[in-house]
Scaffold this motif. Structure first.
Motif, short mmCIF file in Angstrom:
data_model
loop_
_atom_site.label_atom_id
_atom_site.label_comp_id
_atom_site.label_asym_id
_atom_site.label_seq_id
_atom_site.Cartn_x
_atom_site.Cartn_y
_atom_site.Cartn_z
N MET A 1 -2.30 94.36 6.44
CA MET A 1 -1.83 95.34 7.33
C MET A 1 -0.85 94.89 8.21
O MET A 1 -1.20 94.22 9.00
CB MET A 1 -2.97 96.14 8.20
N SER A 2 0.30 95.36 8.11
CA SER A 2 1.47 94.77 9.05
C SER A 2 1.39 94.67 10.48
O SER A 2 1.67 94.11 11.21
CB SER A 2 2.60 95.21 8.65
N LEU A 3 0.75 95.94 11.01
CA LEU A 3 0.40 95.93 12.37
C LEU A 3 -0.30 94.80 13.01
O LEU A 3 0.01 94.26 14.05
CB LEU A 3 -0.15 97.35 12.64
N PHE A 4 -1.59 94.47 12.38
CA PHE A 4 -2.27 93.48 13.04
C PHE A 4 -1.67 92.11 12.83
O PHE A 4 -1.91 91.27 13.98
CB PHE A 4 -3.60 93.49 12.29
N LEU A 112 -14.08 103.01 11.03
CA LEU A 112 -13.38 103.37 12.33
C LEU A 112 -12.55 104.29 12.62
O LEU A 112 -11.84 104.45 11.47
CB LEU A 112 -12.58 101.77 12.40
N ILE A 113 -12.76 105.20 13.46
CA ILE A 113 -12.13 106.37 13.58
C ILE A 113 -10.91 106.16 14.52
O ILE A 113 -11.02 105.96 15.78
CB ILE A 113 -13.04 107.53 14.39
N THR A 143 -14.12 95.99 8.27
CA THR A 143 -12.85 95.58 7.20
C THR A 143 -11.89 96.82 7.57
O THR A 143 -12.12 98.04 7.91
CB THR A 143 -13.17 95.58 5.96
N THR A 144 -10.56 96.24 7.10
CA THR A 144 -9.47 97.33 7.52
C THR A 144 -9.47 98.66 6.44
O THR A 144 -8.80 99.60 6.78
CB THR A 144 -8.02 96.54 7.32
N GLU A 200 -9.55 91.63 7.30
CA GLU A 200 -8.30 92.31 6.66
C GLU A 200 -8.59 92.14 5.19
O GLU A 200 -8.90 91.02 4.67
CB GLU A 200 -6.94 91.33 6.85
N ASP A 201 -8.80 93.39 4.43
CA ASP A 201 -9.14 93.44 3.05
C ASP A 201 -8.35 94.38 2.12
O ASP A 201 -8.70 94.46 1.06
CB ASP A 201 -10.70 93.70 2.86
#
Length: 202
Positions: A1-4, A112-113, A143-144, A200-201
């Motif tokens: 995920m590019s944000l992380f 994760l909400i 995990t993402t 990250e998965d």
């Protein structure tokens, strides 16, 4: 995920984001925020401690860092999930079922909400315990791919994942700082000193 990757130093060109900031009015409301960014903002605003990991080696290293930061070596851990035992065993921690004697609770989660910055759990992690019956210190491994936009999305995820054998005791934890409980809007809520190890998965 590019944000992380962007947040934690793995980004490339930042010129586009600077250009966007220059063109956007500070009074323009943000719309269509990616769920990963939305969760990160709200989770940290709620006082959660967020640790992004790109692989399992980083999970192990950061778990060790959490132990060092809190001096949790040679302590007892409450954990109901055998899949996490390898991290407990390699750090020579004791696994117990007594909620009062455990230094911290170690678990996975359901989702994760994003819009709340909260974490959704079920009986798969908590068994029959309520959040206030568990240790105040928690370490959660997620995990993402578990990121969802809303609590409704999380419940649908559970329904699809478990088909007919639905877990019970479905609950969220949203507040991670003690002072948040003093606000009458949060009366009766349970706060936790919570570390999130996010792998990250995707």
């Amino acid at each position: 995920m590019s944000l992380f990757r962007k947040i934690f130093g793995n980004s490339g060109d930042t010129s586009n984001s600077k250009k966007d900031k220059e063109e956007k009015s500070p009074y323009t409301p943000e719309v269509n925020i990616p769920v990963d960014e939305m969760f990160t903002r709200n989770f940290q605003k709620n006082g959660g401690k967020f640790i992004y990991c790109e692989n399992l080696n980083e999970i192990s290293d950061n778990f060790l860092n959490i132990l060092e930061e809190n001096d949790w070596f040679e302590c007892n851990v409450l954990c109901f999930e055998p899949s996490l035992n390898y991290l407990i065993n390699e750090n020579k921690l004791g696994i117990i079922n007594n909620t009062e004697e455990a230094q911290f609770f170690f678990s996975t989660c359901e989702n994760l909400i994003g819009d709340e910055g909260s974490i959704l759990f079920s009986s798969n992690q908590f068994k029959h315990f309520k959040p206030n019956e568990l240790p105040i210190n928690m370490v959660v491994f997620a995990t993402t791919s578990q990121l969802v936009g809303s609590k409704g999305d999380g419940l649908r995820f559970i329904k699809q994942k478990y088909d007919k054998e639905y877990p019970t005791n479905i609950t969220t934890i949203k507040y991670f700082e003690e002072e948040k409980e003093e606000d009458f809007l949060h009366y009766g809520s349970c706060h936790k000193n919570l570390y999130l190890l996010l792998l990250e998965d995707l």
